[in-house]
Design a protein around this motif. Structure first.
Motif, PDB file in Angstrom:
ATOM      1  N   ASP A 160       0.839  -1.197   0.000  1.00 34.98           N
ATOM      2  CA  ASP A 160       0.000   0.000   0.000  1.00 34.98           C
ATOM      3  C   ASP A 160       0.874   1.245   0.000  1.00 34.98           C
ATOM      4  O   ASP A 160       0.554   2.240  -0.645  1.00 34.98           O
ATOM      5  N   ALA A 161       1.990   1.197   0.731  1.00 36.30           N
ATOM      6  CA  ALA A 161       2.886   2.347   0.805  1.00 36.30           C
ATOM      7  C   ALA A 161       3.457   2.696  -0.571  1.00 36.30           C
ATOM      8  O   ALA A 161       3.577   3.879  -0.916  1.00 36.30           O
ATOM      9  N   GLU A 162       3.822   1.684  -1.374  1.00 39.25           N
ATOM     10  CA  GLU A 162       4.353   1.946  -2.715  1.00 39.25           C
ATOM     11  C   GLU A 162       3.307   2.620  -3.597  1.00 39.25           C
ATOM     12  O   GLU A 162       3.610   3.579  -4.309  1.00 39.25           O
ATOM     13  N   VAL A 163       2.089   2.110  -3.552  1.00 43.48           N
ATOM     14  CA  VAL A 163       1.031   2.671  -4.398  1.00 43.48           C
ATOM     15  C   VAL A 163       0.640   4.062  -3.908  1.00 43.48           C
ATOM     16  O   VAL A 163       0.423   4.976  -4.710  1.00 43.48           O
ATOM     17  N   ASP A 174       2.619   6.153  -2.385  1.00 40.11           N
ATOM     18  CA  ASP A 174       3.721   7.025  -2.777  1.00 40.11           C
ATOM     19  C   ASP A 174       3.624   7.384  -4.254  1.00 40.11           C
ATOM     20  O   ASP A 174       3.858   8.533  -4.648  1.00 40.11           O
ATOM     21  N   PHE A 175       3.275   6.409  -5.099  1.00 42.42           N
ATOM     22  CA  PHE A 175       3.087   6.642  -6.527  1.00 42.42           C
ATOM     23  C   PHE A 175       2.002   7.702  -6.740  1.00 42.42           C
ATOM     24  O   PHE A 175       2.194   8.657  -7.500  1.00 42.42           O
ATOM     25  N   ALA A 176       0.872   7.558  -6.044  1.00 44.63           N
ATOM     26  CA  ALA A 176      -0.208   8.535  -6.164  1.00 44.63           C
ATOM     27  C   ALA A 176       0.268   9.901  -5.688  1.00 44.63           C
ATOM     28  O   ALA A 176      -0.034  10.933  -6.310  1.00 44.63           O
ATOM     29  N   GLY A 177       1.031   9.924  -4.604  1.00 41.31           N
ATOM     30  CA  GLY A 177       1.586  11.182  -4.106  1.00 41.31           C
ATOM     31  C   GLY A 177       2.538  11.831  -5.094  1.00 41.31           C
ATOM     32  O   GLY A 177       2.528  13.054  -5.272  1.00 41.31           O
ATOM     33  N   GLN A 178       3.376  11.007  -5.758  1.00 41.05           N
ATOM     34  CA  GLN A 178       4.277  11.520  -6.797  1.00 41.05           C
ATOM     35  C   GLN A 178       3.481  12.191  -7.906  1.00 41.05           C
ATOM     36  O   GLN A 178       3.814  13.286  -8.365  1.00 41.05           O
ATOM     37  N   MET A 179       2.436  11.505  -8.347  1.00 40.05           N
ATOM     38  CA  MET A 179       1.607  12.054  -9.420  1.00 40.05           C
ATOM     39  C   MET A 179       0.962  13.367  -8.992  1.00 40.05           C
ATOM     40  O   MET A 179       0.967  14.336  -9.753  1.00 40.05           O
ATOM     41  N   ASP A 217      -5.858  11.573  -6.009  1.00 40.13           N
ATOM     42  CA  ASP A 217      -6.164  11.920  -4.631  1.00 40.13           C
ATOM     43  C   ASP A 217      -7.022  10.843  -3.988  1.00 40.13           C
ATOM     44  O   ASP A 217      -6.772  10.435  -2.833  1.00 40.13           O
ATOM     45  N   ALA A 218      -7.999  10.331  -4.717  1.00 41.90           N
ATOM     46  CA  ALA A 218      -8.859   9.261  -4.197  1.00 41.90           C
ATOM     47  C   ALA A 218      -8.048   7.980  -3.949  1.00 41.90           C
ATOM     48  O   ALA A 218      -8.236   7.307  -2.925  1.00 41.90           O
ATOM     49  N   LEU A 219      -7.157   7.642  -4.867  1.00 40.83           N
ATOM     50  CA  LEU A 219      -6.318   6.456  -4.697  1.00 40.83           C
ATOM     51  C   LEU A 219      -5.442   6.596  -3.446  1.00 40.83           C
ATOM     52  O   LEU A 219      -5.391   5.701  -2.600  1.00 40.83           O
ATOM     53  N   ARG A 220      -4.788   7.725  -3.324  1.00 38.85           N
ATOM     54  CA  ARG A 220      -3.902   7.945  -2.176  1.00 38.85           C
ATOM     55  C   ARG A 220      -4.695   7.953  -0.864  1.00 38.85           C
ATOM     56  O   ARG A 220      -4.282   7.333   0.128  1.00 38.85           O
ATOM     57  N   ALA A 221      -5.831   8.618  -0.842  1.00 37.61           N
ATOM     58  CA  ALA A 221      -6.645   8.697   0.373  1.00 37.61           C
ATOM     59  C   ALA A 221      -7.131   7.322   0.807  1.00 37.61           C
ATOM     60  O   ALA A 221      -7.220   7.032   2.007  1.00 37.61           O
ATOM     61  N   ALA A 222      -7.405   6.438  -0.144  1.00 35.22           N
ATOM     62  CA  ALA A 222      -7.872   5.091   0.185  1.00 35.22           C
ATOM     63  C   ALA A 222      -6.770   4.241   0.814  1.00 35.22           C
ATOM     64  O   ALA A 222      -7.073   3.264   1.510  1.00 35.22           O
ATOM     65  N   LEU A 223      -5.524   4.606   0.587  1.00 39.42           N
ATOM     66  CA  LEU A 223      -4.403   3.798   1.075  1.00 39.42           C
ATOM     67  C   LEU A 223      -3.700   4.361   2.301  1.00 39.42           C
ATOM     68  O   LEU A 223      -2.987   3.637   2.985  1.00 39.42           O
ATOM     69  N   VAL A 224      -3.845   5.644   2.540  1.00 40.52           N
ATOM     70  CA  VAL A 224      -3.175   6.281   3.669  1.00 40.52           C
ATOM     71  C   VAL A 224      -4.128   6.274   4.854  1.00 40.52           C
ATOM     72  O   VAL A 224      -5.234   6.760   4.771  1.00 40.52           O
ATOM     73  N   THR A 225      -3.657   5.665   5.947  1.00 40.76           N
ATOM     74  CA  THR A 225      -4.525   5.595   7.135  1.00 40.76           C
ATOM     75  C   THR A 225      -4.081   6.557   8.202  1.00 40.76           C
ATOM     76  O   THR A 225      -2.983   6.987   8.283  1.00 40.76           O
TER      77      THR A 225
END
Length: 127
Positions: free
Chosen positions: A40-43, A45-50, A119-127
């Motif tokens: 989840d952290a990799e994905v 981070d990818f969303a955050g990079q984007m 933003d939705a992808l990152r929010a779903a993975l960051v707790t």
């Protein structure tokens, strides 16, 4: 997360735990559908990079990869087009970009829509 249109698209879907499915289709002529192990952290981070690159980009292109290593299953290269970005997608199902890969282009996507998706992808993975 799905980028693209009915004719050409890229889909990144969590299938459970650290398992993700990467699927892509270009006019039903080029297709890819494979499973990768990503945390989840990799994905996230990818969303955050984007997101950070979308905010910085204005009229500049950029690229992002889903994992930091060379054996990367997904990389995106964005080129500015109008009020959005066109993407060049590189998929490497076996994690070895000299053996097996698929490259395709996605039509432009408006920057606000891209921000919303990542933003939705990152929010779903960051707790």
């Amino acid at each position: 997360m799905r980028l693209g249109t009915d004719d050409a698209w890229l889909d990144l879907t969590r299938t459970g735990g650290d398992t993700w499915r990467v699927s892509a289709d270009w006019c039903s002529l080029l297709t890819a559908d494979f499973t990768v192990d990503l945390s989840d952290a990799e994905v996230a981070d990818f969303a955050g990079q984007m997101l950070s690159r979308l905010d910085e980009a204005s009229n500049a292109g950029f690229s992002a990869v889903v994992t930091p290593g060379r054996n990367n299953p997904l990389s995106l290269k964005a080129e500015p087009v109008g009020d959005g970005f066109s993407f060049f997608v590189r998929l490497t199902p076996n994690g070895d970009d000299t053996v097996c890969h698929l490259q395709m282009e996605l039509n432009p996507i408006a920057a606000p829509d891209l921000r919303e998706m990542f933003d939705a992808l990152r929010a779903a993975l960051v707790t």
